[in-house]
Structure formats: structure tokens, C-alpha cells
Design an enzyme around this catalytic site. Structure first.
Site, PDB file in Angstrom:
ATOM      1  N   SER A 571     -44.763  -6.122  -8.498  1.00 29.24           N
ATOM      2  CA  SER A 571     -45.659  -6.810  -7.573  1.00 29.24           C
ATOM      3  C   SER A 571     -45.201  -6.545  -6.142  1.00 29.24           C
ATOM      4  O   SER A 571     -45.183  -5.398  -5.713  1.00 29.24           O
ATOM      5  CB  SER A 571     -45.696  -8.302  -7.906  1.00 29.24           C
ATOM      6  OG  SER A 571     -46.742  -8.952  -7.244  1.00 29.24           O
ATOM      7  N   HIS A 686     -51.213  -9.879 -14.712  1.00 28.49           N
ATOM      8  CA  HIS A 686     -50.207  -9.483 -13.716  1.00 28.49           C
ATOM      9  C   HIS A 686     -48.827  -9.295 -14.333  1.00 28.49           C
ATOM     10  O   HIS A 686     -47.943  -8.729 -13.697  1.00 28.49           O
ATOM     11  CB  HIS A 686     -50.168 -10.520 -12.601  1.00 28.49           C
ATOM     12  CG  HIS A 686     -49.405 -10.056 -11.399  1.00 28.49           C
ATOM     13  ND1 HIS A 686     -49.595  -8.811 -10.818  1.00 28.49           N
ATOM     14  CD2 HIS A 686     -48.433 -10.655 -10.661  1.00 28.49           C
ATOM     15  CE1 HIS A 686     -48.788  -8.680  -9.783  1.00 28.49           C
ATOM     16  NE2 HIS A 686     -48.070  -9.773  -9.671  1.00 28.49           N
TER      17      HIS A 686
END
Length: 713
Positions: A571, A686
Site C-alpha cells: 500500500s 486490499h
């Protein structure tokens, strides 16, 4: 009061607004069009586009063909899966009114089961569990790839719950009302269709809902800014609007302040005008009242008739006493409810020079704080009595990372996870009334840690700041630059990297005689708000400088060498790795880039990107675009510069960080004739993995790749 849902919602949002900069938005339409035209891989931004998915599947086939053919892959996969699915790993629980509850996944429950037991049974090695909801069975019955993302239950009975179910792991989810005593969904109960929404119970028949109400109700980041009151049995179209923010906000989050007996003391909305900037608006009989708190402040809950607020900036209310950034303050609840704009705040906790508030939880009468002191965790019980707060340390093991995993609303009891890199995590039960501290569970040993040791070092960054890092290396290491080493970092959004048991990493990487490093970079929260704010917006390059400084320090100390050094991050950490290999590619021979941000000139147009302007800046403003363009990894991939053949991993279902970041990075490397590996999990969100099997596959791919790049002669 349970504030975890509110905290999680606020953690997932970001934006930055400034009226003073509005006149700067002079980037011409011609220049914008030119910027778009220059990018030949825009077609990969269409998430479910036929061409994009065909490209991703072809890339997967190539990557799996190479890495899964390596004999190490199968060994690593089986080892990782064995650790992840171990029956004797700790089943973390909540301390609720109906017992101890847990959500559990293993080889028999791939999607997981929601279950409960008693404290007496939990103390045993093999507790007796009662199933509340079997998500695997539900997925089969409804022919859906359901991923359970939690439940919000109505206090104080906590019988009626809103179950959050995601299709494949996306942030966007469905909400359905569930009766956990009857163990079934409520017929004609509350139901909200798929969306990135926030919901709070007001009472049995009333919800506050921030959701997608149709055209014009979502922010530029794709989150709701309109809050409505929804009554039981009422169609969504008839819900009454109670608050409307602005389209350039990040989102609005309903706020319901309850005590531990379930009494509601206030309702309102947290208007997130930025990731780190909020306004709190209360619903009062005489209308809406905006609190006079600073923008970098957060209401965190109620305990012992006190309202608690965390400050991430210095604040002097109305010329009164000054509170420093990182402090925790409180108000008398009666005084605050009578006049929230004039109530007087008092100090609960003030951080020292190397301290930071790490976490807080509430029991029936007590506040529990975990505090970082030079990145060492300590836990304290705070009690308000006779006009003052007093703190008592909880004697948990030292030189570890400590976090509260559960706290009871009915008694002064809590549970703590105690962890370090080489010692299996342990779970402790604490009863403040009897002062009983009991070790309940321990994570099974995942690897042989006897041959490794943890060292603490500091690197000197470009501006002279000392950057701490933890190094896990073999005890018999010879400092000749030959140790294969993975350097991990994050450095953003005020998130702290603390010691935790390395588990699969230990088995797949350390046991091979390798080293692992965790860097505490600016941009994180290890030393409080200032540590974060030193690497934000115009100064974000500071994070990248810190990471590079740690890499250089490892090489200078001859712990490793560029031939043996790799970097890993996800991320924001994926962006970190991207900047490292584009700014200093000669330092590294491997790079594992997980669900990354990469094209920072278009990040606000992709996924939830517009919500992170507060961290990075806005490329639509020329001045801000200049500092972003100076490091954006996608634009820094150029001809003639050799990069360390990265492994890029992402997920089609990631609706937070758009998969196009990873897709476009791989496509550009291919166009430049540069070697790389790319894998896109079709599910997973995610986390890039929707279940333990997919997580094991990801780990096996990563450490097969790292071994090929760093360990092979």
C-alpha cells in the site's frame, strides 16, 4: 462505548482542503489532456475491462509458471499454510455480554465461522465453541463469495447486529440485520445494498446511515457525505436527511455516543474534511452544533462519565491551558452535554519527547492506555477520581509490543496481546478489580528462533535525523555483506510499525539463515503526530530519504550488500518500495511491491485515491504536482536504468488502492525491456488475499522470489 468501528472508518479516509490554495488550480485543460495522452497504459485502469483482465491473467500465468516451478515454492506454500491454519493458534476473542466471541478460519472453514464460548471454557486448551454464523455455509447457500467483515451489535442487549459482508474482499459491502440469539437473519430486517457506507445504531428501530443515496451523494473519493435517519421497515428512498457535507470532503461518519450501559448521550456526524482533519457536528434539539475542537482531534469515547478526545495538534482552547499534540483530554459529561462549546477540558495524558499514545480501550469504569516510550510498549490503567486522573502500570512482560485485544463493558477486565519478533505472541487476561494477571494462550512456535537475535540500530537520514530500525539476524552472522536481507517499511498516515511475531516470515525466510529489518520511518506514528507531520505533503520525500538511509546503513555496517538486499512493503509501503528502487536502484537486488500506489500523478483519479490528498498533496495544483512528480515511481521508470526485477502483487477486487497502479508499473517495465514479475489475485481486496489459502500462496510467491533473487549464487 465501542469506538472501534468509528476509528476504523476514520483510519480509512483522507483528503486535504485549503481555500487559500483554490486560486492555484491553474493547470490548463490542454496540459491535463497531454498528460493523459502520454500514458499508453490508461486502458489498464478499467478494472473489469476485458482487455485488462486478459492482460492480468496472461501476466499471472507467466509469473506462476516461473515461481511455482521453483522447488522452493511448494515447500514454502505448505509451510505457510500449516502455520496460518494451525488449530492451536490463538483464537482472539471479544469480551461481550453473551460470552467470548471469535471469528475463526482454518482448512475446514475457509471463509470462517463466528462463534462464542465462556471464559471458563476458553481457559482450556480445547475450548467448546458454539457457532453463531457459518460464512462458508452461507456462501454456498447464496452462491456468493462472501467475506465476513465484522458485525455492529445494538447495546446493551447486543442481540440485533448489522453483519458486514463483502463480495470477494472489497471495502464496499452489504449490511444485513442478524439476530445472534436466534442465529438467523432478521426477516424484513434492515438491509443496505453494497457500498462504502458507515452505519450506527440509535435504537432498535433507528439507524444513522452514511451511504450512497444516488447521484451527487458521494465525495470525489467515492465515500458518502450525506447522512440519513432510517427507520425500521422504511424504504431507503424515504429515509430522512439529517446532514449533508460537501462533495470535496472525504466522507461523513455517523456518531452515536453511548455509555457502557447503552444510554445514548449524543448523536451527530464526524465530517471528515481530510484524512487528518475532522469536524464534529452534534444533533441538538435547537439544531446542528459544530464543536469548537481543533480539526486534528478525535472523539474517542466515554468512560466513568467523562468524554475523551485525542489531539493530534497543539491546542489552547479559548486562551485556557495549553495541550500539546499527542495528548488525551477529557470533559465532564454533564457539563459537556449542557454546553459543549463552553465545557472545560482537563488533561489525561501528555506524551514525553520520545513517547506516543499507541492505543486506548475502555472497561466498565476504567481507561486503558498503551503508550510507546522510545518504541517500547507499556500498558496503564487510568482512573478518574475526585477530579483527577491517576495511572497505574500493568505489569506485562517488558521489551515487547503490547496491545489491547478485548475489553469488557460489564466489568473491569481486558485482554492483551504481547509480542516480539522472535517470541510467539501470548494472550493475557487482566482483572483490574482483583489485580489478577493471567497468561491464557500462546501462539504455537512457527520457526526455530534459537539461531537469531534482534538488534536495534539507528541510521542517519539526509537531514541528520536519527532513524531507528530493528534488525533480526543470525547470531553467528559475519559482517561481510553476505547476509540475504529483506528491509520492510511503511512510513505513512501516522501508523506505527511495532514488534510482532514473524511467524511465516521466520519459517520461510529467517530459518534459511537470512535477516529481516523493520524501519521506523518518519511519516509513521512511532513518536507521535510530529513524527508523522515531518513527512507529509511537501516533505513526503523525507520518508523515502529515511528508508534509503537505513538501506545505506545496513550496507555500511556490512550486514548485507546491494547484491543481497531486498525491500518489501504494501500500500503506502508499496509506494515506499517504488520510490526506493527508482531513486536508488543500485542499492537493491529485489523488491516486493504489494498492492501499491505507483502513479502518483493520477492517484486521485483511481480508487479511493482522492481521500489521501492530506498525506501526499493534490497533483491538480501546480506547486503540489511538482513535489509529487519529483518522486512518483511510475514516471521515474525510464530507459537505460536497471531496476531490481520487482515482484508486483495486487488484487482485482482492491477498491481502496486501484489495481491499475501495479498493472501500469508492470506494463511500463515490460515496455522498457526490464525484467519483472506480476501477480494479480482476482479476489482479495486490499489484503490481496481473501482467505488463508490465498495468503499462503502470496507468501510462497514472495519468498520464492526473494530466495531466487537474494540467496541463489
Amino acid at each position: 462505548m465501542n469506538t472501534s468501528a468509528l476509528s476504523a472508518a476514520l483510519l480509512s479516509i483522507a483528503c486535504f482542503t485549503s481555500a487559500a490554495l483554490s486560486q492555484e488550480r491553474s493547470l490548463s485543460e490542454e496540459r491535463k489532456a497531454a498528460a493523459v495522452t502520454e500514458d499508453p497504459f490508461l486502458w489498464l485502469e478499467e478494472i473489469e475491462g476485458q482487455g485488462a483482465l486478459a492482460w492480468a491473467r496472461a501476466e499471472n500465468e507467466k509469473t506462476l509458471g516461473v515461481l511455482q516451478a521453483d522447488p522452493r515454492y511448494r515447500v514454502f506454500y505448505e509451510q505457510a499454510l500449516s502455520i496460518l491454519q494451525a488449530k492451536d493458534r490463538i483464537p482472539y476473542v471479544s469480551l461481550g455480554r453473551h460470552g467470548l466471541e471469535n471469528f475463526w478460519k482454518d482448512e475446514d472453514h475457509v471463509r470462517g465461522i463466528w462463534r462464542r464460548t465462556t471464559l471458563e471454557s476458553y481457559r482450556r486448551q480445547d475450548p467448546r465453541w458454539e457457532t453463531i454464523l457459518d460464512v462458508d455455509a452461507l456462501a454456498v447457500a447464496e452462491n456468493k463469495n462472501w467475506i465476513f467483515q465484522g458485525a455492529s451489535c445494538l447495546p446493551p442487549e447486543e442481540r440485533l447486529c448489522l453483519i458486514c459482508l463483502s463480495d470477494g474482499g472489497k471495502d464496499a459491502a452489504f449490511l444485513r440485520e442478524f439476530d445472534r440469539e436466534a442465529k438467523r437473519f432478521v426477516a424484513d430486517g434492515f438491509y443496505l445494498p453494497e457500498g462504502k457506507q458507515s452505519v450506527s445504531w440509535v435504537d432498535r428501530d433507528t439507524l444513522l446511515v452514511a451511504g450512497d443515496w444516488g447521484e451527487g451523494s458521494l465525495t470525489e473519493a467515492g465515500y458518502p457525505f450525506v447522512v440519513k435517519e432510517l427507520k425500521r421497515g422504511q424504504p431507503l428512498s424515504e429515509a430522512r436527511e439529517v446532514f449533508r457535507g460537501e462533495p470535496n470532503d472525504v466522507r461523513a461518519v455517523p456518531l452515536v455516543l453511548r455509555d457502557n450501559e447503552g444510554h445514548v448521550h449524543a448523536t451527530g456526524v464526524i465530517r471528515a474534511i481530510g484524512f487528518f482533519e475532522h469536524e464534529c457536528v452534534l444533533f441538538r434539539p435547537d439544531g446542528l452544533v459544530k464543536l469548537n475542537l481543533p480539526k486534528k482531534a478525535e472523539i474517542v469515547g466515554l468512560v466513568n462519565h467523562r468524554l475523551l478526545v485525542k489531539l493530534d495538534e497543539e491546542w489552547t482552547p479559548s486562551g485556557d491551558v495549553n495541550f500539546s499534540a499527542g495528548s488525551l483530554i477529557s470533559y465532564d459529561l454533564t457539563e459537556w452535554k449542557q454546553d459543549p462549546l463552553r465545557a472545560k477540558a482537563s488533561l489525561v495524558f501528555k506524551p514525553g519527547p520520545r513517547q506516543a499514545l499507541s492505543g486506548l480501550s475502555f472497561t466498565k469504569n476504567l481507561l486503558i492506555l498503551t503508550i510507546l516510550d522510545n518504541i517500547q510498549s507499556k500498558a496503564f490503567v487510568y482512573k478518574y477520581n475526585q477530579g483527577a486522573w491517576s495511572a497505574t502500570p500493568i505489569p506485562l512482560p517488558e521489551h515487547t509490543s503490547v496491545g489491547v485485544t478485548a475489553a469488557s463493558d460489564e466489568a473491569d477486565q481486558a485482554m492483551f496481546a504481547v509480542s516480539s519478533y522472535l517470541t510467539p505472541t501470548s494472550l493475557w487476561y487482566f482483572d483490574a478489580e482483583t489485580q489478577k494477571l493471567e497468561e491464557l494462550k500462546t501462539t504455537p512456535t512457527a520457526f526455530d528462533a534459537s539461531k537469531h537475535v534482534v538488534e536495534q540500530f539507528e541510521a542517519t537520514s539526509r537531514d541528520g535525523t536519527s532513524i531507528p530500525y530493528s534488525l533480526v539476524l543470525p547470531k553467528n552472522a559475519r559482517f561481510d555483506g553476505a547476509i540475504p536481507t529483506l528491509l520492510y517499511g511503511y512510513g505513512g498516515f501516522q501508523a506505527s510499525l511495532l514488534p510482532s511475531y514473524l511467524g511465516p516470515v521466520g519459517r520461510l525466510w529467517l530459518e534459511q539463515g537470512n535477516a529481516y529489518v523493520v524501519a521506523n520511518l518518519r511519516g509513521g506514528g512511532e513518536f507521535g503526530p510530529q513524527w508523522h507531520q515531518a513527512a507529509q505533503g511537501a516533505t513526503k520525500q523525507t520518508t523515502w530519504d529515511d528508508f534509503i538511509a537505513v538501506a545505506e546503513d545496513l550496507i555500511r555496517r556490512k550486514i548485507t550488500s546491494p547484491r543481497r538486499l531486498g525491500v518489501i512493503g504494501g500500500s503506502q509501503g508499496g509506494l515506499l518500495v517504488g520510490t526506493a528502487i527508482t531513486q536508488r536502484p543500485e542499492l537493491f537486488n529485489a523488491a516486493i511491491i504489494q498492492v501499491p500506489l505507483f502513479d502518483m500523478l493520477r492517484y486521485t483519479k483511481l480508487g479511493a485515491g482522492a481521500s489521501w490528498i492530506g498525506e501526499y498533496g493534490d497533483p491538480d495544483f501546480p506547486e503540489q504536482r511538482a513535489w509529487i512528480e519529483a518522486y512518483s515511481p511510475y514516471q521515474k521508470l525510464v530507459l537505460g536504468k536497471p531496476y531490481p526485477a520487482p515482484l508486483i502483487l495486487t488484487s482485482t477486487k482492491d477498491d481502496r488502492v486501484h489495481p491499475a497502479h501495479g498493472r501500469k508499473a508492470a506494463a511500463k517495465l515490460a515496455a522498457l525491456g526490464q525484467p519483472y514479475f506480476y501477480y494479480e489475485n482476482i479476489d482479495g481486496g486490499h489484503s490481496a488475499a481473501a482467505n488463508l489459502i490465498e495468503t499462503a500462496r502470496r507468501l510462497a510467491l514472495e519468498y520464492t522470489y526473494a530466495s531466487r533473487r537474494l540467496c541463489s549464487e
